[in-house]
Design an enzyme around this catalytic site. Sequence first.
Site, PDB file in Angstrom:
ATOM      1  N   VAL A   1       0.848  -1.205   0.000  1.00  0.00           N
ATOM      2  CA  VAL A   1       0.000   0.000   0.000  1.00  0.00           C
ATOM      3  C   VAL A   1       0.877   1.246   0.000  1.00  0.00           C
ATOM      4  O   VAL A   1       0.637   2.207  -0.743  1.00  0.00           O
ATOM      5  CB  VAL A   1      -0.954   0.002   1.213  1.00  0.00           C
ATOM      6  CG1 VAL A   1      -1.660   1.352   1.349  1.00  0.00           C
ATOM      7  CG2 VAL A   1      -1.995  -1.113   1.085  1.00  0.00           C
TER       8      VAL A   1
ATOM      9  N   VAL B   1       2.443   1.911  -3.500  1.00  0.00           N
ATOM     10  CA  VAL B   1       1.533   2.469  -4.506  1.00  0.00           C
ATOM     11  C   VAL B   1       1.057   3.868  -4.107  1.00  0.00           C
ATOM     12  O   VAL B   1       0.931   4.749  -4.965  1.00  0.00           O
ATOM     13  CB  VAL B   1       0.320   1.522  -4.715  1.00  0.00           C
ATOM     14  CG1 VAL B   1      -0.705   2.142  -5.657  1.00  0.00           C
ATOM     15  CG2 VAL B   1       0.795   0.182  -5.267  1.00  0.00           C
ATOM     16  N   GLU B   2       0.830   4.076  -2.829  1.00  0.00           N
ATOM     17  CA  GLU B   2       0.291   5.360  -2.372  1.00  0.00           C
ATOM     18  C   GLU B   2       1.323   6.493  -2.423  1.00  0.00           C
ATOM     19  O   GLU B   2       1.023   7.598  -2.871  1.00  0.00           O
ATOM     20  CB  GLU B   2      -0.258   5.226  -0.943  1.00  0.00           C
ATOM     21  CG  GLU B   2      -1.558   4.453  -0.827  1.00  0.00           C
ATOM     22  CD  GLU B   2      -2.758   5.251  -1.321  1.00  0.00           C
ATOM     23  OE1 GLU B   2      -2.623   6.467  -1.540  1.00  0.00           O
ATOM     24  OE2 GLU B   2      -3.840   4.652  -1.480  1.00  0.00           O
ATOM     25  N   SER B   3       2.529   6.231  -1.950  1.00  0.00           N
ATOM     26  CA  SER B   3       3.499   7.327  -1.785  1.00  0.00           C
ATOM     27  C   SER B   3       4.891   7.016  -2.313  1.00  0.00           C
ATOM     28  O   SER B   3       5.772   7.872  -2.227  1.00  0.00           O
ATOM     29  CB  SER B   3       3.618   7.695  -0.308  1.00  0.00           C
ATOM     30  OG  SER B   3       4.239   6.640   0.415  1.00  0.00           O
TER      31      SER B   3
ATOM     32  N   TYR C   1      -6.321   0.132  -8.946  1.00  0.00           N
ATOM     33  CA  TYR C   1      -5.557   0.328  -7.711  1.00  0.00           C
ATOM     34  C   TYR C   1      -5.282  -0.980  -6.981  1.00  0.00           C
ATOM     35  O   TYR C   1      -4.138  -1.277  -6.616  1.00  0.00           O
ATOM     36  CB  TYR C   1      -6.305   1.292  -6.793  1.00  0.00           C
ATOM     37  CG  TYR C   1      -5.651   1.476  -5.449  1.00  0.00           C
ATOM     38  CD1 TYR C   1      -4.563   2.333  -5.296  1.00  0.00           C
ATOM     39  CD2 TYR C   1      -6.105   0.783  -4.322  1.00  0.00           C
ATOM     40  CE1 TYR C   1      -3.950   2.493  -4.056  1.00  0.00           C
ATOM     41  CE2 TYR C   1      -5.500   0.934  -3.092  1.00  0.00           C
ATOM     42  CZ  TYR C   1      -4.430   1.792  -2.960  1.00  0.00           C
ATOM     43  OH  TYR C   1      -3.817   1.940  -1.740  1.00  0.00           O
TER      44      TYR C   1
END
Length: 215
Positions: free
Chosen positions: A102, A105-107, A186
């Site tokens: 997570v 992919v997020e940051s 996502y």
Amino acid sequence: MRNPKHRHEGVWAVLLVPILLLLFLPAPVMALSIYTDANPPQADSPSAGTVDGPTEASRIRKLADYIQDTYQVRRERASVIVSEAINSAAQHDLEPELILAVIAVESTFKERAVSPKGARGLMQILPRSHPDTVEDIGGAHALFDPRKNIYAGSRILVSYLDRSKGNVHKALLRYNGSYGDPRSGYARKVLGVYQKLKKLDDREAHNTKTDEELG
């Protein structure tokens, strides 16, 4: 006027009582008293778990090396993030590789990342969407602290897993805010990274088992 002999006897009694207590008090009770007085139990914190043992250290090294090479993160920062993910995973009954996926992919492992909508930190948490969780870790500014961000993100992810009855794909879409959007890729992206991280972990477990067999 009191008899001097009686006075001396009283003094000896006062001196002997603590000595007798020390001699006859069981050692475990004494040790417990010292522990509770000198080291009071600490309140629960977001990073209550600990990472320990040679196998876990090797696991951290493998994951941190991959993150360093793939996402251009400094080695020491990668190790900190992996350790916190392992700690938080233990607290929330998650897999650390899922937490790290997570984050990827997020940051892309940027601790100070801020999205156009205001999501913050490693797991890109939007303060207005999770006010109670953010308040519990000390406010929106605390989301730039890797430990607190990972704790909060893990807590949010668990809540979505509960709502999704354990369906990881649906939980990830909820986490990202794209639940119900058939075009969203996502969840597939996160699960793709997760699988790569798990392969590192599986390889490490295989190597450890082989070493033990040879030993």
